[in-house]
Design a protein around this motif. Structure first.
Motif, short mmCIF file in Angstrom:
data_model
loop_
_atom_site.label_atom_id
_atom_site.label_comp_id
_atom_site.label_asym_id
_atom_site.label_seq_id
_atom_site.Cartn_x
_atom_site.Cartn_y
_atom_site.Cartn_z
N GLY A 101 0.71 -1.12 -0.01
CA GLY A 101 0.17 0.24 0.07
C GLY A 101 0.90 1.27 0.01
N GLY A 102 2.00 1.18 0.18
CA GLY A 102 2.92 2.20 0.30
C GLY A 102 3.32 2.45 -1.08
N PRO A 103 4.29 3.48 -1.46
CA PRO A 103 4.90 4.36 -2.57
C PRO A 103 6.01 2.98 -3.16
CG PRO A 103 5.88 5.32 -0.76
CD PRO A 103 4.71 4.63 -0.33
N ALA A 104 6.20 3.16 -4.53
CA ALA A 104 7.03 2.62 -5.15
C ALA A 104 8.56 3.13 -4.69
CB ALA A 104 6.97 2.55 -6.81
N ASP A 105 9.75 2.19 -4.58
CA ASP A 105 10.95 2.73 -4.35
C ASP A 105 11.39 2.53 -5.70
OD1 ASP A 105 13.18 3.62 -2.91
OD2 ASP A 105 13.48 1.56 -1.87
N VAL A 106 12.12 3.63 -6.06
CA VAL A 106 12.66 3.93 -7.41
C VAL A 106 14.13 3.84 -7.64
CG1 VAL A 106 12.54 5.14 -9.58
CG2 VAL A 106 10.25 4.90 -8.35
N ARG A 107 14.88 3.29 -8.55
CA ARG A 107 16.26 3.14 -8.59
C ARG A 107 16.46 3.68 -10.11
NH1 ARG A 107 20.16 -1.35 -6.28
NH2 ARG A 107 21.85 0.11 -5.67
N GLU A 108 17.29 4.71 -10.33
CA GLU A 108 17.48 5.12 -11.54
C GLU A 108 18.94 4.62 -12.01
OE1 GLU A 108 15.35 6.69 -13.79
OE2 GLU A 108 14.01 7.42 -12.46
N LEU A 109 19.03 3.92 -13.01
CA LEU A 109 20.34 3.33 -13.74
C LEU A 109 20.62 4.13 -14.85
CD1 LEU A 109 20.59 -0.49 -12.90
CD2 LEU A 109 21.05 1.27 -11.29
N ALA A 110 21.79 4.08 -15.36
CA ALA A 110 22.00 5.03 -16.57
C ALA A 110 21.12 4.35 -17.62
CB ALA A 110 23.61 4.61 -17.03
N GLY A 111 20.82 3.13 -17.75
CA GLY A 111 19.80 2.75 -18.86
C GLY A 111 18.50 2.11 -18.37
N LEU A 112 18.46 1.98 -17.14
CA LEU A 112 17.27 1.31 -16.77
C LEU A 112 16.81 1.73 -15.50
CD1 LEU A 112 15.61 -1.34 -17.56
CD2 LEU A 112 17.15 -2.65 -15.79
N ARG A 113 15.41 2.07 -15.58
CA ARG A 113 14.82 2.20 -14.33
C ARG A 113 13.80 1.41 -13.65
NH1 ARG A 113 9.38 4.64 -12.83
NH2 ARG A 113 9.47 6.29 -11.54
N ILE A 114 14.32 0.98 -12.29
CA ILE A 114 13.67 -0.02 -11.54
C ILE A 114 12.66 0.52 -10.54
CG2 ILE A 114 14.10 -1.69 -10.08
CD1 ILE A 114 17.17 -1.73 -11.02
N ALA A 115 11.38 0.11 -10.52
CA ALA A 115 10.28 0.70 -9.52
C ALA A 115 9.93 -0.73 -8.77
CB ALA A 115 9.31 1.32 -10.15
#
Length: 224
Positions: free
Chosen positions: A11-25
């Motif tokens: 129920g909480g927000p996504a944790d997001v990681r930004e790599l050079a070519g790929l975004r991970i949520a």
């Protein structure tokens, strides 16, 4: 790199990681099971892939947004990892991928045809990014992990329920399956990949191979 921790709650927000070519949520779904779902987005093309449509299709579709999904990978056949698969695929038309030995069970349980059965060493495209399939039998016969060897950083590995902080996945008292899973995780993951490999499991917090590597003999000794 941003301040991604991998700590999420249902129920909480996504944790997001930004790599050079790929975004991970990363999001968690289902209060009881607390499954992790991962939306991977190619930053160059916007193409998206979902790792495990575990539950709560509304949350997953909102996370994907108007860009939609090209692909859903189901890491293994267990019911808690594909409860939203039918609804997500109906809404997006995404291709459905799963390990070949688990594919028939996924279809039987969800009513969704597996578009592409995966084998060890296969690759899966997310726009300009490439994921490598690592087959890890033991938790289920067709469990798969996905490896993104970031050319601008360290490797990233989605392990489903085959590897967690503190041990390999549950083999339900089957000692042969436990040995098989630990052997495969040891040879295909730990023997190959460096300590700074960050892995993303099907439940709970993330970890690195370096943090877990010293404990492999302990896991083998305890038998789970």
């Amino acid at each position: 790199m941003n301040d991604y921790t991998g700590q999420v709650r249902t129920g909480g927000p996504a944790d997001v990681r930004e790599l050079a070519g790929l975004r991970i949520a990363k999001v968690a779904v289902d209060e009881k099971m607390s499954n992790n779902c991962y939306l991977l987005t190619c930053r160059a093309t916007g193409e998206q892939l979902l790792v495990d449509a575990a539950d709560d299709a509304g949350t997953l579709l909102a996370l994907a947004g108007e860009a939609g999904l090209a692909t859903v990978v189901t890491t293994h056949q267990h019911w808690d990892h594909h409860r939203a698969l039918a609804e997500v695929v109906a809404a997006t038309g995404a291709a459905v991928l799963a390990g070949e030995p688990d594919a028939a069970a996924v279809t039987e349980q969800t009513g969704v045809e597996v578009t592409r059965p995966l084998r060890h060493g296969d690759t899966v495209a997310v726009g300009d990014c490439t994921l490598e399939v690592i087959a890890l039998a033991g938790h289920t016969p067709g469990s798969v992990a996905l490896l993104y060897d970031d050319p601008a950083g360290h490797p990233h590995l989605w392990t489903g329920d085959s590897l967690f902080p503190g041990g390999v996945g549950n083999t339900f008292g089957d000692s042969d399956a436990f040995r098989q899973l630990l052997d495969e995780v040891s040879t295909k993951v730990f023997d190959r990949l460096p300590d700074d490999t960050w892995f993303y499991p099907g439940h709970g917090n993330d970890s690195t191979l370096g943090a877990e590597r010293p404990h492999l003999p302990e896991w083998r000794e305890r038998g789970w």
